[in-house]
Design an enzyme around this catalytic site. Sequence first.
Site, mmCIF file in Angstrom:
data_model
loop_
_atom_site.group_PDB
_atom_site.id
_atom_site.type_symbol
_atom_site.label_atom_id
_atom_site.label_comp_id
_atom_site.label_asym_id
_atom_site.label_seq_id
_atom_site.Cartn_x
_atom_site.Cartn_y
_atom_site.Cartn_z
ATOM 1 N N ARG A 224 102.780 37.896 -54.987
ATOM 2 C CA ARG A 224 103.402 39.156 -55.382
ATOM 3 C C ARG A 224 102.673 39.710 -56.618
ATOM 4 O O ARG A 224 102.266 38.955 -57.496
ATOM 5 C CB ARG A 224 104.884 38.954 -55.735
ATOM 6 C CG ARG A 224 105.797 38.792 -54.517
ATOM 7 C CD ARG A 224 105.921 40.089 -53.733
ATOM 8 N NE ARG A 224 106.793 39.989 -52.574
ATOM 9 C CZ ARG A 224 106.385 39.757 -51.327
ATOM 10 N NH1 ARG A 224 105.107 39.574 -51.065
ATOM 11 N NH2 ARG A 224 107.250 39.734 -50.326
ATOM 12 N N HIS A 272 97.505 44.207 -49.135
ATOM 13 C CA HIS A 272 98.678 43.398 -48.746
ATOM 14 C C HIS A 272 98.610 43.000 -47.256
ATOM 15 O O HIS A 272 99.487 43.358 -46.459
ATOM 16 C CB HIS A 272 99.985 44.153 -49.039
ATOM 17 C CG HIS A 272 101.166 43.231 -49.155
ATOM 18 N ND1 HIS A 272 102.144 43.378 -50.091
ATOM 19 C CD2 HIS A 272 101.519 42.127 -48.440
ATOM 20 C CE1 HIS A 272 103.056 42.432 -49.949
ATOM 21 N NE2 HIS A 272 102.691 41.650 -48.947
HETATM 22 P P1 NDP Z 1 108.546 29.205 -50.366
HETATM 23 O O1 NDP Z 1 109.874 29.604 -50.908
HETATM 24 O O2 NDP Z 1 108.508 28.457 -49.082
HETATM 25 O O3 NDP Z 1 107.792 28.279 -51.453
HETATM 26 C C1 NDP Z 1 107.830 28.550 -52.796
HETATM 27 C C2 NDP Z 1 107.123 27.430 -53.555
HETATM 28 O O4 NDP Z 1 107.018 27.813 -54.937
HETATM 29 C C3 NDP Z 1 107.877 26.102 -53.533
HETATM 30 O O5 NDP Z 1 106.962 25.022 -53.485
HETATM 31 C C4 NDP Z 1 108.607 26.110 -54.866
HETATM 32 O O6 NDP Z 1 108.861 24.826 -55.402
HETATM 33 C C5 NDP Z 1 107.594 26.795 -55.738
HETATM 34 N N1 NDP Z 1 108.246 27.384 -56.922
HETATM 35 C C6 NDP Z 1 109.235 28.294 -56.969
HETATM 36 N N2 NDP Z 1 109.564 28.585 -58.249
HETATM 37 C C7 NDP Z 1 108.767 27.809 -59.013
HETATM 38 C C8 NDP Z 1 108.634 27.636 -60.408
HETATM 39 N N3 NDP Z 1 109.402 28.308 -61.282
HETATM 40 N N4 NDP Z 1 107.706 26.767 -60.843
HETATM 41 C C9 NDP Z 1 106.952 26.072 -59.998
HETATM 42 N N5 NDP Z 1 107.023 26.179 -58.654
HETATM 43 C C10 NDP Z 1 107.921 27.041 -58.169
HETATM 44 O O7 NDP Z 1 107.665 30.531 -50.318
HETATM 45 P P2 NDP Z 1 106.570 30.947 -49.196
HETATM 46 O O8 NDP Z 1 105.555 29.872 -49.135
HETATM 47 O O9 NDP Z 1 107.248 31.370 -47.949
HETATM 48 O O10 NDP Z 1 105.953 32.278 -49.848
HETATM 49 C C11 NDP Z 1 105.073 32.186 -50.962
HETATM 50 C C12 NDP Z 1 104.739 33.572 -51.501
HETATM 51 O O11 NDP Z 1 103.970 34.309 -50.555
HETATM 52 C C13 NDP Z 1 105.937 34.465 -51.837
HETATM 53 O O12 NDP Z 1 105.706 35.109 -53.089
HETATM 54 C C14 NDP Z 1 105.907 35.531 -50.756
HETATM 55 O O13 NDP Z 1 106.487 36.717 -51.213
HETATM 56 C C15 NDP Z 1 104.405 35.650 -50.557
HETATM 57 N N6 NDP Z 1 104.001 36.277 -49.290
HETATM 58 C C16 NDP Z 1 102.906 37.120 -49.306
HETATM 59 C C17 NDP Z 1 102.449 37.692 -48.138
HETATM 60 C C18 NDP Z 1 101.226 38.565 -48.129
HETATM 61 O O14 NDP Z 1 100.872 39.111 -47.069
HETATM 62 N N7 NDP Z 1 100.514 38.711 -49.221
HETATM 63 C C19 NDP Z 1 103.124 37.451 -46.847
HETATM 64 C C20 NDP Z 1 104.241 36.539 -46.946
HETATM 65 C C21 NDP Z 1 104.642 35.960 -48.131
HETATM 66 P P3 NDP Z 1 109.852 23.806 -54.651
HETATM 67 O O15 NDP Z 1 109.064 23.295 -53.467
HETATM 68 O O16 NDP Z 1 110.108 22.768 -55.648
HETATM 69 O O17 NDP Z 1 111.061 24.606 -54.237
#
Ligand code: NDP
Length: 309
Positions: A224, A272
């Site tokens: 993002r 994007h």
């Molecule tokens: P998930 O919710 O599956 O995974 C999020 C990960 O980030 C988890 O490992 C989580 O840790 C970790 N995390 C969250 N908060 C923190 C923090 N404060 N500190 C450290 N680690 C943290 O997300 P997705 O994999 O589905 O999506 C990832 C990103 O990709 C999102 O921002 C989404 O909006 C973006 N996206 C972008 C697209 C594009 O076309 N550019 C398309 C689709 C998604 P834990 O495992 O411990 O919960």
Amino acid sequence: MTILLAAAFDAEEAAQWQACLEAALPGERWVRHREGADDIDIAVVANPPPGSLDGLSGLRLIQSLWAGVDKLLRDPTVPAGVPLARMVDPAMNTAMAETALWAVLHLHRDHDLYTVQQRERSWRQHPQRRADEVHVAVLGLGEMGRTTALRLVGNGYRVSGWSRRGAEVPGVMVAQGPEGLRRVLGEADIVINLLPLTPDTQGLFNATMLAAMRPGASLVNLARGGHVVEADLLAALDAGHLRHAVLDVFREEPLAPDHPFWAHPRVTVRPHVAAATDPRSAAQVVARNILALREGRPLAHLVDRSAGY
Ligand code: NDP
């Protein structure tokens, strides 16, 4: 019972989604607008216009068609007490891993430099590095981050990762907490951001964190735009501390025509497109969750609103 499809789609997108969703859930009644439907119990949403769900008292599930739900969680008119599920589709995880692999290859094999050199008609060869000499850090090891990290390990890169609660990913050194982040940032040649946008991760890539990155490292932001303080990134690139930034997401989208990222020699801009939701597979994901609700089974991919993802 009726399902509301609340989305900022153009006519072509709406027709494609509606066809896929109706085919996946043939017994359901769908509406595009709430007017005249007083028994809406499910909302399937994609950037719903603000207020679309406000006051829908019979709502039992909000199913997002997008993986990221940061915008939905910022909309105070989205009912807070209703279970919210996000899109988790293995086809999207694969698409994200492909984009990340492209970005890593682009940087590892110096195609960022060759792109600039072509414009300058400059014939200059850079030393070729092996994949195992390149250290990639993946921030966020959820659906997309994990698939990406595994793909990079499979391609021979040295991979580390960072997540909130830690994780076991074969072949990946996983760190946690602020100290773990600094260590990972200090070691990596390429940092890939796949974190969700939450109050904790907003503006994570500020001057301090960018300074913690290894000199000459590159940033790949596929998550993002709000994760990056754009002025600080430009300063780090201009100072030569960072080598390159591959950016797929931005604070304001579409990126303004006069934005400095467009023409910056150390920035690669993509509109994007890292991992688009594919209506064909995503409709099946939606159908499975709606059937689970109808049959009283547990819902999948529910968002933890207190964590923000
Ligand atoms: P998930 O919710 O599956 O995974 C999020 C990960 O980030 C988890 O490992 C989580 O840790 C970790 N995390 C969250 N908060 C923190 C923090 N404060 N500190 C450290 N680690 C943290 O997300 P997705 O994999 O589905 O999506 C990832 C990103 O990709 C999102 O921002 C989404 O909006 C973006 N996206 C972008 C697209 C594009 O076309 N550019 C398309 C689709 C998604 P834990 O495992 O411990 O919960």
